[in-house]
Design a protein around this motif. Structure first.
Motif, PDB file in Angstrom:
ATOM      1  N   VAL A  10       0.845  -1.195   0.000  1.00 20.26           N
ATOM      2  CA  VAL A  10       0.000   0.000   0.000  1.00 20.26           C
ATOM      3  C   VAL A  10       0.884   1.250   0.000  1.00 20.26           C
ATOM      4  N   PRO A  11       1.119   1.882  -1.154  1.00 18.25           N
ATOM      5  CA  PRO A  11       1.839   3.155  -1.177  1.00 18.25           C
ATOM      6  C   PRO A  11       0.926   4.265  -0.634  1.00 18.25           C
ATOM      7  N   VAL A  12       1.507   5.169   0.141  1.00 18.04           N
ATOM      8  CA  VAL A  12       0.717   6.248   0.749  1.00 18.04           C
ATOM      9  C   VAL A  12       1.398   7.588   0.491  1.00 18.04           C
ATOM     10  N   TYR A  13       0.636   8.535  -0.042  1.00 22.18           N
ATOM     11  CA  TYR A  13       1.122   9.918  -0.135  1.00 22.18           C
ATOM     12  C   TYR A  13      -0.058  10.866   0.073  1.00 22.18           C
ATOM     13  N   LEU A  34      -1.612 -12.988   6.015  1.00 23.72           N
ATOM     14  CA  LEU A  34      -1.179 -11.886   5.158  1.00 23.72           C
ATOM     15  C   LEU A  34      -0.281 -10.921   5.918  1.00 23.72           C
ATOM     16  N   GLU A  35       0.468 -10.146   5.149  1.00 24.37           N
ATOM     17  CA  GLU A  35       1.246  -9.037   5.692  1.00 24.37           C
ATOM     18  C   GLU A  35       0.910  -7.795   4.880  1.00 24.37           C
ATOM     19  N   ILE A  36       0.868  -6.650   5.547  1.00 22.38           N
ATOM     20  CA  ILE A  36       0.567  -5.382   4.886  1.00 22.38           C
ATOM     21  C   ILE A  36       1.812  -4.518   4.939  1.00 22.38           C
ATOM     22  N   LEU A  37       2.312  -4.146   3.767  1.00 22.04           N
ATOM     23  CA  LEU A  37       3.481  -3.272   3.689  1.00 22.04           C
ATOM     24  C   LEU A  37       3.011  -1.869   3.304  1.00 22.04           C
ATOM     25  N   ILE A  38       3.039  -0.966   4.281  1.00 24.80           N
ATOM     26  CA  ILE A  38       2.653   0.420   4.027  1.00 24.80           C
ATOM     27  C   ILE A  38       3.912   1.213   3.724  1.00 24.80           C
ATOM     28  N   ILE A  39       3.978   1.772   2.521  1.00 26.93           N
ATOM     29  CA  ILE A  39       5.131   2.583   2.120  1.00 26.93           C
ATOM     30  C   ILE A  39       4.701   4.043   2.141  1.00 26.93           C
ATOM     31  N   ASN A  40       5.092   4.772   3.190  1.00 20.43           N
ATOM     32  CA  ASN A  40       4.735   6.183   3.310  1.00 20.43           C
ATOM     33  C   ASN A  40       5.744   7.021   2.544  1.00 20.43           C
ATOM     34  N   ASP A  41       5.295   7.593   1.434  1.00 24.09           N
ATOM     35  CA  ASP A  41       6.191   8.289   0.496  1.00 24.09           C
ATOM     36  C   ASP A  41       6.393   9.748   0.901  1.00 24.09           C
ATOM     37  N   ALA A  42       6.892   9.947   2.132  1.00 31.64           N
ATOM     38  CA  ALA A  42       7.170  11.289   2.668  1.00 31.64           C
ATOM     39  C   ALA A  42       5.928  12.184   2.599  1.00 31.64           C
ATOM     40  N   SER A  43       4.815  11.671   3.094  1.00 36.88           N
ATOM     41  CA  SER A  43       3.564  12.440   3.099  1.00 36.88           C
ATOM     42  C   SER A  43       3.740  13.746   3.870  1.00 36.88           C
ATOM     43  N   GLN A  44       3.071  14.803   3.370  1.00 36.46           N
ATOM     44  CA  GLN A  44       3.158  16.119   4.001  1.00 36.46           C
ATOM     45  C   GLN A  44       1.960  16.409   4.900  1.00 36.46           C
ATOM     46  N   ASP A  45       0.971  15.531   4.895  1.00 31.39           N
ATOM     47  CA  ASP A  45      -0.205  15.733   5.728  1.00 31.39           C
ATOM     48  C   ASP A  45      -0.090  14.872   6.993  1.00 31.39           C
ATOM     49  N   LYS A  68      12.231  11.156   1.519  1.00 28.84           N
ATOM     50  CA  LYS A  68      11.788  12.127   0.506  1.00 28.84           C
ATOM     51  C   LYS A  68      10.838  11.446  -0.466  1.00 28.84           C
ATOM     52  N   ASN A  69      10.029  12.244  -1.109  1.00 32.49           N
ATOM     53  CA  ASN A  69       9.027  11.717  -2.026  1.00 32.49           C
ATOM     54  C   ASN A  69       9.692  11.121  -3.259  1.00 32.49           C
ATOM     55  N   MET A  70       9.394   9.829  -3.535  1.00 32.39           N
ATOM     56  CA  MET A  70      10.029   9.112  -4.633  1.00 32.39           C
ATOM     57  C   MET A  70       9.048   8.693  -5.723  1.00 32.39           C
ATOM     58  N   GLY A  71       7.758   8.797  -5.471  1.00 31.96           N
ATOM     59  CA  GLY A  71       6.778   8.419  -6.482  1.00 31.96           C
ATOM     60  C   GLY A  71       6.223   7.029  -6.241  1.00 31.96           C
ATOM     61  N   VAL A  72       5.011   6.811  -6.770  1.00 30.26           N
ATOM     62  CA  VAL A  72       4.291   5.565  -6.478  1.00 30.26           C
ATOM     63  C   VAL A  72       4.997   4.337  -7.052  1.00 30.26           C
ATOM     64  N   SER A  73       5.612   4.456  -8.217  1.00 22.85           N
ATOM     65  CA  SER A  73       6.281   3.293  -8.814  1.00 22.85           C
ATOM     66  C   SER A  73       7.486   2.863  -7.983  1.00 22.85           C
ATOM     67  N   PHE A  74       8.252   3.827  -7.513  1.00 20.94           N
ATOM     68  CA  PHE A  74       9.382   3.504  -6.636  1.00 20.94           C
ATOM     69  C   PHE A  74       8.890   2.774  -5.388  1.00 20.94           C
ATOM     70  N   CYS A  75       7.810   3.270  -4.794  1.00 24.25           N
ATOM     71  CA  CYS A  75       7.275   2.659  -3.572  1.00 24.25           C
ATOM     72  C   CYS A  75       6.783   1.236  -3.835  1.00 24.25           C
ATOM     73  N   ARG A  76       6.109   1.027  -4.934  1.00 26.51           N
ATOM     74  CA  ARG A  76       5.639  -0.328  -5.260  1.00 26.51           C
ATOM     75  C   ARG A  76       6.813  -1.269  -5.490  1.00 26.51           C
ATOM     76  N   ASN A  77       7.849  -0.788  -6.187  1.00 27.04           N
ATOM     77  CA  ASN A  77       9.045  -1.619  -6.397  1.00 27.04           C
ATOM     78  C   ASN A  77       9.715  -1.951  -5.071  1.00 27.04           C
ATOM     79  N   LEU A  78       9.773  -0.977  -4.176  1.00 25.74           N
ATOM     80  CA  LEU A  78      10.345  -1.204  -2.851  1.00 25.74           C
ATOM     81  C   LEU A  78       9.517  -2.241  -2.090  1.00 25.74           C
TER      82      LEU A  78
END
Length: 340
Positions: A10-13, A34-45, A68-78
């Motif tokens: 789950v990418p989050v921004y 299951l496991e949930i991987l939350i990737i917080n992409d340097a959210s500002q809120d 720092k904000n890397m974008g949704v594709s980077f987060c999904r790859n991570l």
């Protein structure tokens, strides 16, 4: 049932208003392993605070906070790189799922020994209405050749969140193109299907896709011109394979990418952005591509007529007629859903 571990990425921004609904819907899942991987992409809120206060101590939730904000594709790859499951899926932080989604789909994967299960979804609009997807699945298993053919002609959704993927294939061969801001999901699925042996198409609505006004697809942006680059971003070996083995289907795919951009811009057209929309659509209107789409046997008669009008009469007339196109497409889609 063989209770294989499923990793949910789950990418989050900046999703403070929706992230709890999203994660809570996953936690209600009837599938327990299951496991949930939350990737917080340097959210500002307030997304980070919500995630840490509510989910940080949950033993099935893993949180990765980006500096720092890397974008949704980077987060999904991570997420793919850090996933421990034998199968992987994705959820967008705006959306939510049915509680039986993963149980039903993992049962199907185990029972049919497939590399992927695809389900149907519902589009949910912010003012209340919902709309079923245009896809028509019939609870059947497709081999590699069949799934590639159907996918190229848009008979299988290009989304990633309506699918459960075999992790070995993703980890070895498939990643999101981080250079693309649109169409990266489309290429990701195509790359995956290139590697599969079989896929199950499930006739069941399990995913709720929220239509967000501020998403890339709902804003007039030069990013929409990247639809021109989708087919050109395919690796040469695969590009040649599709051209040689699925020539008519691949020609449809290539021209349909341009039409996705044109349709996205047309839907956003108004008096305020008229000049910008025209400029962008003109850049997508390559004569050879329009001809390819008009002549292709997989292009519907209505879309072929629309494309012909663009080619002969130009973008200005196309935009004048756009309210008619939009209403007609809605009617056709409604009729098609009714005869399902």
């Amino acid at each position: 049932m063989d209770n294989k571990l499923l990793s949910i990425i789950v990418p989050v921004y900046n999703c403070e208003s929706t992230i709890e609904r999203c994660i809570d819907s996953i936690l209600k899942s009837k599938y327990s392993n299951l496991e949930i991987l939350i990737i917080n992409d340097a959210s500002q809120d307030n997304s980070k605070n919500i995630i840490e206060s509510k989910y940080f101590n949950n033993n099935i939730v893993k949180v990765i906070n980006m500096d720092k904000n890397m974008g949704v594709s980077f987060c999904r790859n991570l997420g793919i790189e850090n996933a421990s499951g034998e199968y992987i899926t994705f959820v967008d932080a705006d959306d939510y799922i049915a509680d039986n989604m993963y149980k039903d789909m993992m049962n199907i994967i185990n029972d049919n020994n497939v590399d992927c299960c695809v389900c149907d979804y519902l589009e949910v609009f912010l003012n209340g209405p919902t709309q079923k997807s245009k896809y028509k699945y019939h609870n059947d298993v497709l081999n590699r050749q069949e799934v590639i053919k159907r996918y190229l002609v848009d008979r299988i959704s290009p989304a990633i969140w309506d699918k459960i993927f075999k992790a070995d294939i993703l980890k070895k061969y498939v990643r999101f193109n981080e250079e693309l801001k649109v169409g990266e999901d489309i290429l990701f699925c195509l790359d995956f299907f290139y590697r599969v042996e079989s896929v199950y198409l499930l006739n069941e609505i399990n995913y709720f896709y929220i239509q967000q006004e501020e998403s890339v697809m709902h804003v007039v942006s030069p990013k929409l011109l990247q639809f021109k680059e989708v087919a050109n971003s395919i690796e040469e070996e695969k590009y040649n394979y599709y051209s040689e083995n699925y020539n008519e289907e691949f020609n449809y795919f290539k021209s349909a990418m341009f039409m996705r951009g044109i349709h996205s811009l047309t839907m956003l057209y108004d008096k305020q952005n008229k000049k910008q929309v025209m400029e962008y659509i003109i850049k997508l209107c390559e004569k050879e591509i329009l001809n390819l789409h008009i002549k292709n046997k997989y292009t519907s008669k209505f879309i072929a007529l629309e494309t012909f009008i663009i080619k002969v009469f130009g973008v200005r007339i196309h935009l004048i007629l756009s309210p008619i196109y939009i209403r007609m497409r809605a009617i056709i889609r409604k009729v098609n859903r009714g005869i399902r």
